[in-house]
Design a protein around this motif. Structure first.
Motif, PDB file in Angstrom:
ATOM      1  N   TYR A   1      10.751  17.866  67.072  1.00  0.00           N
ATOM      2  CA  TYR A   1      10.798  17.935  68.529  1.00  0.00           C
ATOM      3  C   TYR A   1      12.104  18.557  69.016  1.00  0.00           C
ATOM      4  O   TYR A   1      12.148  19.202  70.057  1.00  0.00           O
ATOM      5  CB  TYR A   1      10.635  16.526  69.120  1.00  0.00           C
ATOM      6  CG  TYR A   1      10.699  16.485  70.629  1.00  0.00           C
ATOM      7  CD1 TYR A   1       9.584  16.823  71.408  1.00  0.00           C
ATOM      8  CD2 TYR A   1      11.887  16.121  71.279  1.00  0.00           C
ATOM      9  CE1 TYR A   1       9.658  16.793  72.789  1.00  0.00           C
ATOM     10  CE2 TYR A   1      11.958  16.086  72.662  1.00  0.00           C
ATOM     11  CZ  TYR A   1      10.836  16.433  73.416  1.00  0.00           C
ATOM     12  OH  TYR A   1      10.910  16.410  74.781  1.00  0.00           O
ATOM     13  N   PHE A   2      13.186  18.371  68.243  1.00  0.00           N
ATOM     14  CA  PHE A   2      14.502  18.857  68.645  1.00  0.00           C
ATOM     15  C   PHE A   2      14.877  20.187  67.974  1.00  0.00           C
ATOM     16  O   PHE A   2      15.998  20.648  68.105  1.00  0.00           O
ATOM     17  CB  PHE A   2      15.579  17.813  68.343  1.00  0.00           C
ATOM     18  CG  PHE A   2      15.449  16.571  69.175  1.00  0.00           C
ATOM     19  CD1 PHE A   2      15.828  16.580  70.511  1.00  0.00           C
ATOM     20  CD2 PHE A   2      14.947  15.407  68.626  1.00  0.00           C
ATOM     21  CE1 PHE A   2      15.703  15.444  71.289  1.00  0.00           C
ATOM     22  CE2 PHE A   2      14.832  14.258  69.396  1.00  0.00           C
ATOM     23  CZ  PHE A   2      15.197  14.273  70.732  1.00  0.00           C
ATOM     24  N   ASN A   3      13.961  20.766  67.246  1.00  0.00           N
ATOM     25  CA  ASN A   3      14.221  22.057  66.623  1.00  0.00           C
ATOM     26  C   ASN A   3      13.913  23.186  67.608  1.00  0.00           C
ATOM     27  O   ASN A   3      12.850  23.208  68.233  1.00  0.00           O
ATOM     28  CB  ASN A   3      13.361  22.246  65.367  1.00  0.00           C
ATOM     29  CG  ASN A   3      13.809  21.350  64.234  1.00  0.00           C
ATOM     30  OD1 ASN A   3      14.966  20.913  64.195  1.00  0.00           O
ATOM     31  ND2 ASN A   3      12.907  21.064  63.304  1.00  0.00           N
TER      32      ASN A   3
ATOM     33  N   ASN B   1      21.901  34.529  68.479  1.00  0.00           N
ATOM     34  CA  ASN B   1      21.705  33.707  67.286  1.00  0.00           C
ATOM     35  C   ASN B   1      22.811  32.653  67.170  1.00  0.00           C
ATOM     36  O   ASN B   1      22.551  31.472  66.889  1.00  0.00           O
ATOM     37  CB  ASN B   1      21.687  34.590  66.045  1.00  0.00           C
ATOM     38  CG  ASN B   1      21.316  33.813  64.793  1.00  0.00           C
ATOM     39  OD1 ASN B   1      20.394  33.008  64.786  1.00  0.00           O
ATOM     40  ND2 ASN B   1      22.060  34.061  63.722  1.00  0.00           N
ATOM     41  N   GLY B   2      24.060  33.074  67.412  1.00  0.00           N
ATOM     42  CA  GLY B   2      25.171  32.124  67.364  1.00  0.00           C
ATOM     43  C   GLY B   2      25.066  31.064  68.441  1.00  0.00           C
ATOM     44  O   GLY B   2      25.350  29.876  68.199  1.00  0.00           O
TER      45      GLY B   2
ATOM     46  N   GLN C   1      21.698  24.073  68.791  1.00  0.00           N
ATOM     47  CA  GLN C   1      20.954  23.253  67.835  1.00  0.00           C
ATOM     48  C   GLN C   1      21.836  22.134  67.259  1.00  0.00           C
ATOM     49  O   GLN C   1      21.378  21.013  67.028  1.00  0.00           O
ATOM     50  CB  GLN C   1      20.430  24.124  66.707  1.00  0.00           C
ATOM     51  CG  GLN C   1      19.580  23.399  65.676  1.00  0.00           C
ATOM     52  CD  GLN C   1      18.240  22.954  66.229  1.00  0.00           C
ATOM     53  OE1 GLN C   1      17.341  23.761  66.408  1.00  0.00           O
ATOM     54  NE2 GLN C   1      18.096  21.671  66.509  1.00  0.00           N
ATOM     55  N   LEU C   2      23.110  22.422  67.054  1.00  0.00           N
ATOM     56  CA  LEU C   2      24.025  21.447  66.453  1.00  0.00           C
ATOM     57  C   LEU C   2      24.259  20.223  67.342  1.00  0.00           C
ATOM     58  O   LEU C   2      24.562  19.131  66.837  1.00  0.00           O
ATOM     59  CB  LEU C   2      25.363  22.118  66.135  1.00  0.00           C
ATOM     60  CG  LEU C   2      25.349  23.123  64.979  1.00  0.00           C
ATOM     61  CD1 LEU C   2      26.701  23.817  64.874  1.00  0.00           C
ATOM     62  CD2 LEU C   2      25.012  22.421  63.664  1.00  0.00           C
ATOM     63  N   ILE C   3      24.147  20.402  68.656  1.00  0.00           N
ATOM     64  CA  ILE C   3      24.430  19.279  69.560  1.00  0.00           C
ATOM     65  C   ILE C   3      23.175  18.486  69.913  1.00  0.00           C
ATOM     66  O   ILE C   3      23.261  17.456  70.585  1.00  0.00           O
ATOM     67  CB  ILE C   3      25.116  19.755  70.859  1.00  0.00           C
ATOM     68  CG1 ILE C   3      24.186  20.673  71.665  1.00  0.00           C
ATOM     69  CG2 ILE C   3      26.417  20.467  70.551  1.00  0.00           C
ATOM     70  CD1 ILE C   3      24.775  21.086  73.015  1.00  0.00           C
ATOM     71  N   LEU C   4      22.017  18.974  69.452  1.00  0.00           N
ATOM     72  CA  LEU C   4      20.777  18.226  69.709  1.00  0.00           C
ATOM     73  C   LEU C   4      20.672  17.060  68.732  1.00  0.00           C
ATOM     74  O   LEU C   4      21.055  17.174  67.562  1.00  0.00           O
ATOM     75  CB  LEU C   4      19.564  19.146  69.565  1.00  0.00           C
ATOM     76  CG  LEU C   4      19.418  20.248  70.617  1.00  0.00           C
ATOM     77  CD1 LEU C   4      18.218  21.135  70.292  1.00  0.00           C
ATOM     78  CD2 LEU C   4      19.265  19.662  72.014  1.00  0.00           C
TER      79      LEU C   4
END
Length: 240
Positions: free
Chosen positions: A37-39, A20-21, A27-30
């Motif tokens: 689309y980026f989720n 999860n971490g 996710q933060l760097i997308l």
């Protein structure tokens, strides 16, 4: 999908927290997180969790124990030297539910001492029995046969049972008994350890398994003579 949901629900909490971490950091760097689309979808999280999760197998072991290529079978190759082998899976107080290890004795030896249990040692006790006085950590086990000199099995736990009447537990081994099951139940109050020999309930061995915030237990087996044992299965069923 239902099968995958069942698998994820029964994976230890630490593995799920790590994955999860990791997925949150990715996710933060997308870019453009507002763009679907980026989720990262939950299905991807589930797949990573399943594949990252390590299934139980034999791992660290003493000099007189050998593993097969699948790490599910151990063989003791000495006639008079004790050795211990540990499992890979760590169990903590967060892993509430039932943990079941199933073993099959492939090559029996009724003159050997076999002890199956759990140990919280951060440094494995390998070239001794795990229940030695050299082990200051918390451990629990079932000595399911004792060199042909006893008419009953015994339980071991940090030398809390120094007298024979308190140590007696379960049956001794014979060449007709080749399957042993160890069950660890964990709830918010602590743990309970129980054993079965050829599906015959030996009763509850320990009702007061200690857990603190940092404690991790691993399955362990100590042998002192020639014998071959297979880990047939490990299952963890989470409870609420």
């Amino acid at each position: 999908m239902a099968t995958n949901t069942f698998k994820i629900n029964n994976i230890d909490e630490r593995t799920k927290d790590i994955v999860n971490g990791y997925t949150k950091n990715v996710q933060l760097i997308l870019p453009q997180r507002s763009n679907p689309y980026f989720n990262i979808p939950s299905a991807v999280y589930g797949m990573i969790t399943i594949y990252y999760h390590q299934t139980e197998h034999f791992s660290s072991h003493g000099s007189y124990i050998t593993l097969n290529q699948f790490k599910d079978t151990i063989k003791h190759v000495s006639s008079d030297q004790a050795s211990t082998v540990y499992g890979k899976v760590s169990v903590t107080k967060q892993d509430i539910g039932k943990h079941i290890w199933k073993f099959k004795i492939i090559e029996p030896n009724v003159s050997a001492i076999l002890t199956i249990g759990i140990d919280s040692s951060s440094e494995p006790i390998l070239n001794r029995k795990f229940f030695t006085s050299y082990n200051p950590n918390t451990y629990y086990g079932y000595q399911c046969y004792a060199n042909g000199h006893a008419n009953t099995g015994a339980k071991v736990a940090n030398w809390k049972y120094p007298f024979a009447p308190e140590r007696k537990y379960g049956q001794i081994y014979s060449d007709k008994q080749n399957e042993i099951r160890m069950e660890l139940f964990i709830d918010n109050k602590g743990g309970k350890l129980q054993y079965y020999v050829n599906n015959e309930d030996q009763g509850v061995a320990f009702e007061d398994i200690e857990f603190d915030e940092e404690q991790e237990y691993k399955m362990c087996i100590s042998l002192d003579e020639h014998m071959t044992i297979k880990l047939v299965d490990y299952q963890y069923t989470k409870s609420d």
